[in-house]
Design a protein around this motif. Structure first.
Motif, short mmCIF file in Angstrom:
data_model
loop_
_atom_site.label_atom_id
_atom_site.label_comp_id
_atom_site.label_asym_id
_atom_site.label_seq_id
_atom_site.Cartn_x
_atom_site.Cartn_y
_atom_site.Cartn_z
N ARG A 44 2.32 87.11 -46.76
CA ARG A 44 3.13 87.74 -45.71
C ARG A 44 4.26 88.60 -46.26
NH1 ARG A 44 4.04 82.89 -41.43
NH2 ARG A 44 3.61 81.57 -43.24
N ASN A 45 4.46 88.54 -47.56
CA ASN A 45 5.48 89.40 -48.18
C ASN A 45 4.91 90.76 -48.56
OD1 ASN A 45 7.51 87.37 -48.07
ND2 ASN A 45 6.56 86.38 -49.87
N GLN A 46 3.59 90.91 -48.40
CA GLN A 46 2.92 92.17 -48.73
C GLN A 46 2.32 92.78 -47.47
OE1 GLN A 46 2.95 93.48 -51.80
NE2 GLN A 46 3.97 91.74 -52.78
N LYS A 47 1.89 94.03 -47.58
CA LYS A 47 1.36 94.76 -46.43
C LYS A 47 0.06 94.13 -45.93
CE LYS A 47 1.10 98.07 -43.39
NZ LYS A 47 2.06 98.16 -42.28
N TYR A 48 0.00 93.90 -44.62
CA TYR A 48 -1.22 93.41 -43.99
C TYR A 48 -1.36 94.10 -42.64
CZ TYR A 48 2.09 90.33 -41.56
OH TYR A 48 3.14 89.84 -40.83
N PHE A 49 -2.54 93.95 -42.04
CA PHE A 49 -2.85 94.62 -40.78
C PHE A 49 -3.37 93.58 -39.79
CE2 PHE A 49 -3.44 97.47 -44.31
CZ PHE A 49 -2.74 98.61 -43.92
N VAL A 50 -3.00 93.76 -38.52
CA VAL A 50 -3.33 92.76 -37.51
C VAL A 50 -4.10 93.41 -36.36
CG1 VAL A 50 -2.40 91.07 -35.88
CG2 VAL A 50 -1.28 91.43 -38.08
N TYR A 51 -5.16 92.73 -35.94
CA TYR A 51 -5.86 93.10 -34.70
C TYR A 51 -6.10 91.81 -33.92
CZ TYR A 51 -9.73 94.19 -31.56
OH TYR A 51 -10.53 94.31 -30.45
N TYR A 52 -5.34 91.62 -32.88
CA TYR A 52 -5.36 90.42 -32.06
C TYR A 52 -5.16 89.19 -32.95
CZ TYR A 52 -6.39 87.34 -28.15
OH TYR A 52 -6.30 86.38 -27.19
N ASN A 53 -6.18 88.32 -33.10
CA ASN A 53 -6.01 87.12 -33.92
C ASN A 53 -6.63 87.28 -35.31
OD1 ASN A 53 -8.64 87.13 -32.99
ND2 ASN A 53 -8.81 84.90 -33.00
#
Length: 625
Positions: free
Chosen positions: A184-193
């Protein structure tokens, strides 16, 4: 009829053995029937719809042709035996040399083989039709169009999620989707769950195995950091996550979009065809073979994603429509059931602002008043099941904002999840009335390649060879020794079998299962050796009936005796491998090395034995009753 009588008279005078066995007429009748089965095979799948089910190569057995085959073969054999049994030169003490006796047996074998192998003619006709109807070059072009147009079928939302992206800079990256492994300290992408995070990788290759034959896990590494692993010939490569890569410049949206599509509908290269053939035939894949397929598939995915991206970036609906029209023309030729037209289809797809997937196409046409269920397995008009891939209901994995079986709450990544529509609901709400039976197309392509690439002769010839051989030995035994001796031989063989089973049970009860293979093998070996040798070395000391029983068992069981010898050698080799810690599947035993060639070797031994054993038959016939 007069011509037939003249031919029979000529054969009787010049070639009495040929006349007696009726081989000329039996082979002629068999040839006519083989032509008939070839024609039936050629026209059996003229309708492309007949290729839209699974495993059409088994239609010969499923559609009833095997019963016609059996009825014809039985009638032929019965009629032949009735005619042949009218005369028996050997039984009536006519002069008969070793060569003539052996030639009789060979003719029996040829007649039975010719009269029972109509399957090969049927499959030859079937295969020739497929090659003519679906030529390789044309099919390659068709599959290329199908793979490109498949991006716009939008039947499975899982094909349009972010983790499918491979172009332009995603090819060598690993997409982590396990919520517990996201940094969570690095870039991530979210689509709903769903959460996506991209990593570059480093690899470690291991060559050593443990005592169970499994490759060792690299020292100094953790399972949590493992991305995936690849089996190669003699080694295993582990890929571990290294650094997070920020792919934001290439990702405009995390929603379902055609830009993410990279699925390969069908692979028509040689590795794909070979894999398909091995999968259906049950052959074991050698080390690294799966990796070869995976590498090929990965490249194809990249090309499809690249093509789709380039096509969308042109923002030219005419070009998209041209591709879809070509796809529908191919579908019409293949008889694929659908209600699509290229103009309406383009309207469903073409949203140039983002090219998100706004509408979905059904995999089958629901019945009136039936709600479409992508997980349902419906039946078409012919009663054939249409197998569909399952789309996971991602909403079902979320309970009160917490992912079931995961320790991290999805709300930590997506605080607005309660205000968003789940992928499953989005799919349900945006499914159109358009349908396309894509599974039928998949089955047709599979079947065409499978029929073209399968060697039906080599796969099945051994069954028919041994049916012909054993029937020939039984008929030969009957012709030589008579029905009484043959029946007593069957009874004696049954008694011997029961005795072997009883002794085996007693041995197992007293000594356990250790060494039971060796005991049974050698016990049967010495019994068989005695049966073979007694008529040869003690013919004069035996009663004629007893000798005939031993002769019949020898004639019909010699090839099994040879097989037993190979089996004994095989178990000794396996024992040697165990002593030097070689696993059984890696042990180069004689049976594994020879494979199906062992069948031909034993067959050759059988024919040689039959020729040599004819001298014993003459001695037996000369014995007083």
């Amino acid at each position: 009829m007069q011509k037939i009588n003249k031919i029979n008279q000529y054969l009787l005078e010049k070639y009495p053995t040929v006349w007696n066995t009726r081989i000329v007429w039996m082979l002629l009748a068999s040839a006519v029937l083989h032509i008939f089965f070839f024609i039936v095979g050629y026209i059996s799948h003229a309708d492309p719809v007949s290729l839209q089910k699974m495993n059409v190569k088994d239609d010969y057995f499923r559609e009833g042709m095997i019963f016609i085959h059996l009825i014809i073969s039985v009638l032929m054999m019965v009629g032949w035996l009735i005619m042949m049994f009218k005369n028996n030169a050997f039984k009536n003490f006519y002069p008969s040399s070793k060569g003539k006796l052996f030639l009789q047996f060979v003719q029996y074998f040829i007649i039975i083989f010719a009269g029972t192998t109509f399957y090969f003619s049927y499959m030859t006709g079937f295969k020739l039709f497929i090659k003519n109807k679906y030529p390789d070059q044309e099919m390659t072009e068709n599959i290329n169009v199908i793979n490109k147009a498949n991006a716009f079928l939008s039947q499975d939302l899982e094909h349009y999620t972010l983790d499918n992206r491979t172009f332009p800079k995603f090819y060598d990256l690993y997409c982590e989707t396990d919520i517990n492994k996201i940094d969570r300290n690095q870039k991530y992408f979210v689509y709903y769950n769903r959460v996506y995070q991209f990593y570059n990788l480093y690899s470690k290759t291991v060559y050593k195995k443990d005592k169970y034959g499994d490759f060792l896990f690299p020292s100094g590494e953790t399972e949590k950091n493992l991305a995936y692993e690849e089996n190669k010939k003699g080694s295993k490569t582990y890929y571990f996550k290294k650094d997070v890569v920020d792919m934001s410049p290439y990702i405009n949206t995390t929603d379902l979009t055609y830009y993410n599509f990279s699925d390969v509908f069908y692979s028509d290269d040689y590795s794909g065809k070979d894999y398909l053939r091995m999968q259906y035939s049950g052959e074991e894949l050698y080390d690294g073979y799966n990796q070869t397929i995976k590498d090929s598939y990965k490249k194809k995915r990249f090309e499809i994603n690249r093509f789709t991206t380039d096509l969308l970036n042109k923002k030219n609906p005419v070009e998209i429509e041209k591709l879809l029209k070509s796809f529908l023309d191919i579908s019409k030729k293949f008889g694929i059931n659908n209600n699509l037209d290229s103009k309406s289809w383009v309207k469903v797809i073409y949203h140039p602002n983002d090219f998100n997937v706004r509408y979905f196409i059904k995999k089958y046409k629901p019945l009136p008043d039936e709600e479409y269920d992508v997980n349902n397995v419906p039946m078409d008009e012919d009663g054939n099941y249409i197998y569909t891939k399952t789309v996971t209901d991602s909403a079902a994995a979320v309970v009160d904002g917490e992912v079931v079986n995961d320790s991290v709450q999805i709300r930590d990544f997506n605080p607005d999840i309660d205000n968003q529509l789940s992928p499953a609901e989005y799919f349900k709400n945006n499914t159109t009335d358009y349908y396309y039976y894509s599974d039928n197309l998949q089955n047709l392509l599979n079947n065409v390649d499978l029929i073209k690439s399968t060697d039906f002769f080599s796969e099945n010839i051994h069954i028919y060879i041994w049916i012909a051989f054993f029937l020939a030995t039984i008929i030969f035994s009957f012709r030589i020794t008579g029905l009484k001796s043959l029946l007593f031989s069957v009874i004696s063989a049954g008694v011997l079998f029961l005795a072997v089973v009883l002794v085996t049970v007693l041995f197992s009860a007293s000594s356990g299962r250790n060494g039971i293979e060796f005991f049974v093998s050698y016990f049967v070996f010495f019994i068989g050796l005695a049966i073979l040798l007694l008529p040869i070395v003690m013919m004069k000391s035996l009663k004629k009936l007893i000798a005939s029983i031993l002769i019949n068992i020898s004639l019909n069981g010699f090839v099994l005796f040879v097989l037993l010898i190979f089996f004994i050698i095989n178990i000794h080799q396996e024992e040697s491998c165990e002593q030097i810690n070689i696993m059984s599947y890696d042990c180069p035993t004689i049976i594994k090395t020879l494979g199906f060639n062992l069948s031909y070797i034993i067959l050759a031994c059988g024919f040689i034995f039959m020729y040599l054993y004819t001298s014993v038959l003459h001695k037996w016939k000369a014995m007083p009753n």
